[in-house]
Design a protein around this motif. Structure first.
Motif, short mmCIF file in Angstrom:
data_model
loop_
_atom_site.label_atom_id
_atom_site.label_comp_id
_atom_site.label_asym_id
_atom_site.label_seq_id
_atom_site.Cartn_x
_atom_site.Cartn_y
_atom_site.Cartn_z
N TYR A 268 42.76 45.17 -35.55
CA TYR A 268 41.83 44.86 -36.64
C TYR A 268 42.16 45.70 -37.87
O TYR A 268 41.90 45.30 -39.01
N GLU B 4 44.04 43.92 -40.76
CA GLU B 4 43.20 43.17 -41.69
C GLU B 4 42.51 44.10 -42.68
O GLU B 4 42.45 43.82 -43.89
N ARG C 204 46.25 36.10 -40.54
CA ARG C 204 45.92 37.23 -39.68
C ARG C 204 46.74 37.18 -38.39
O ARG C 204 47.32 38.18 -37.96
N ASP C 205 46.79 36.01 -37.79
CA ASP C 205 47.55 35.87 -36.55
C ASP C 205 49.04 36.11 -36.79
O ASP C 205 49.73 36.72 -35.96
N GLU C 206 49.54 35.62 -37.92
CA GLU C 206 50.96 35.83 -38.24
C GLU C 206 51.28 37.31 -38.41
O GLU C 206 52.31 37.79 -37.93
N THR D 172 40.75 37.68 -49.17
CA THR D 172 40.56 37.98 -47.75
C THR D 172 41.59 37.21 -46.94
O THR D 172 42.22 36.26 -47.41
N LEU D 173 41.78 37.62 -45.68
CA LEU D 173 42.79 37.01 -44.83
C LEU D 173 42.29 35.71 -44.22
O LEU D 173 41.16 35.63 -43.73
N SER D 174 43.15 34.73 -44.21
CA SER D 174 42.88 33.53 -43.43
C SER D 174 43.19 33.82 -41.96
O SER D 174 43.92 34.76 -41.63
N THR D 175 42.63 33.00 -41.09
CA THR D 175 42.89 33.18 -39.66
C THR D 175 44.38 33.02 -39.35
O THR D 175 44.95 33.79 -38.57
N ALA D 176 45.03 32.05 -40.00
CA ALA D 176 46.44 31.81 -39.73
C ALA D 176 47.29 33.00 -40.16
O ALA D 176 48.19 33.44 -39.42
#
Length: 447
Positions: free
Chosen positions: A427, A430, A24-26, A18-22
């Protein structure tokens, strides 16, 4: 139908990736950057360079395609074939591949780019994205990532496809370092999807399918909510070809059409009778149809012209009809033209065949999405009349394309593909990343 809260959940087997928040933002920032700098087919140099730099930062070795834009990158392959940059070695590699193909043909093998692994490896799972934008202005307002290039826009979602495959590659590279990737994966970033007959043909010639066992991809769908994908085994898009017809005759006076070839009448009969004739020469379920977009003949009301031109599109829903269409259309046009004494010349320009999803690979995508987001995150989808050059890959290896929902739930605005105001709920990035990573983790090779 009421929903069962127990089944509307991700699968019991919790998958990594799954994607990390960092990250995802990148990825959102990456998508916005290439959205602001759209490039047309075979001109995607900036986009290619950005992808190459980011993959190299992750310790991968992407290879720029022989066309000069687009690239491929393998993850989890012991041999570095398909990973190195081709600068300075493209001609040598192309000659080597041609020699290998000639030897295989001489030995009775099949000339298929997807034939088996390259070096004893498990066949790769390919994740495909397309890079190019459209030659239309970006008319969005109120967003900071509007196109900065006049009359250029990412209005078909290729920036989302590209970002999703990039993100999946970064995640899968990390899983590979942890020993958690069960099979090798190839990332394919293809140029020129919007340029007939599609950049997929050049990518295949560059070797992107060598060693590939199956291929998957997504396409943005503004009619489906973000978080949901649409699936359909079998044909999911249609074939679309271009048709140009010239009719010629001696010309004459409109007072004496019986002494010449009435070319306007002949053109009118081609327009009306060719589609009717085709409808009786193929199964109606094939959806083979000719639709005219241009008719041109003559310059004066009392002169029968010597020349007429017609152009239109040929569309069909299944692969056998697409293969048969050129001969059928040629025969129908010639038959009608000869009946009215006109000489005909037909130029039939191949576009793309239908995307025909392999049922087994489609089920893999269903299982992957369900494992991530539950059974209600997958819906059945209809076959569209649009074309997609992903179909060329499926002529070589089994694969499937999913429709990736990009509509914000509850948003009633119409932002269709190929419109200047097209935009997505981010979204969906993701969702695309985690669909790809789940598919790679669930597609465990058979021993």
């Amino acid at each position: 139908m009421s929903r069962d809260p127990e089944t509307d959940l991700p699968g019991s087997a919790v998958l990594p990736g799954t994607l990390s928040t960092a990250l995802r933002d990148e990825l959102i920032a990456f998508r916005r950057d290439i959205h602001m700098h759209p490039e047309l087919g075979n001109q995607e140099f900036r986009t290619t360079a950005a992808l190459k730099a980011r993959l190299e930062r992750a310790g991968l070795r992407p290879r720029v395609l022989a066309t000069g834009t687009g690239l491929m990158c393998d993850i989890g392959v012991r041999d570095d074939i398909g990973l190195r940059d081709t600068s300075g070695v493209r001609d040598r590699d192309r000659d080597r591949d041609r020699d290998m193909d000639r030897d295989r043909n001489r030995d009775g093998g099949q000339d298929r780019p997807g034939d088996g692994p390259l070096t004893g490896e498990t066949p790769l799972l390919a994740l495909r994205a397309d890079l190019d934008a459209l030659p239309i202005p970006d008319t969005k307002t109120g967003v900071p990532y509007r196109s900065t290039v006049p009359d250029r826009a990412h209005a078909c979602g290729h920036d989302v496809h590209t970002t999703a495959v990039l993100g999946a590659g970064l995640v899968l590279a990390g899983l590979h370092r942890q020993g958690l990737l069960p099979r090798p994966v190839r990332l394919i970033f293809q140029p020129a999807e919007e340029v007939l007959p599609g950049g997929a043909t050049d990518a295949i010639e560059s070797g992107v399918l060598r060693g590939v066992g199956k291929i998957i991809g997504v396409h943005c769908d503004p009619k489906v909510d973000a978080g949901v994908i649409g699936l359909r085994p079998g044909p999911i898009t249609s074939a679309c070809d271009r048709l140009e017809i010239s009719l010629d005759g001696p010309g004459g006076h409109t007072a004496r059409p019986h002494l010449t070839t009435d070319l306007v009448m002949a053109a009118a009969k081609v327009v009306s009778d060719v589609p009717a004739l085709l409808s009786r020469r193929v199964d109606a379920r094939s959806g083979l149809s000719v639709t005219w977009g241009r008719i041109e003949a003559g310059h004066a009301c009392n002169v029968i012209p010597q020349h007429a031109e017609l152009s239109g599109t040929v569309r069909c829903l299944d692969l056998p009809s697409w293969h048969a269409a050129p001969d059928l259309v040629h025969a129908a046009v010639d038959e009608i033209a000869q009946l009215y004494g006109a000489k005909s010349e037909v130029t039939y320009v191949r576009g793309v065949p239908p995307v025909v999803n392999d049922p087994v690979v489609t089920e893999l995508l269903r299982e992957a999405q369900t494992a991530r987001r539950g059974v209600y995150s997958v819906e059945d989808t209809e076959q569209s009349l649009g074309g997609e050059d992903f179909s060329w890959y499926l002529e070589q290896v089994p694969g499937a394309m999913a429709r990736l929902g990009v509509r914000t739930p509850g948003d009633g605005a119409q932002r269709d593909l190929h419109r200047g105001d097209f935009d997505v709920d981010e979204y969906a990035i993701e969702v695309g990343v985690e669909l790809f990573t789940a598919a790679a983790l669930l597609d465990v090779p058979r021993s």
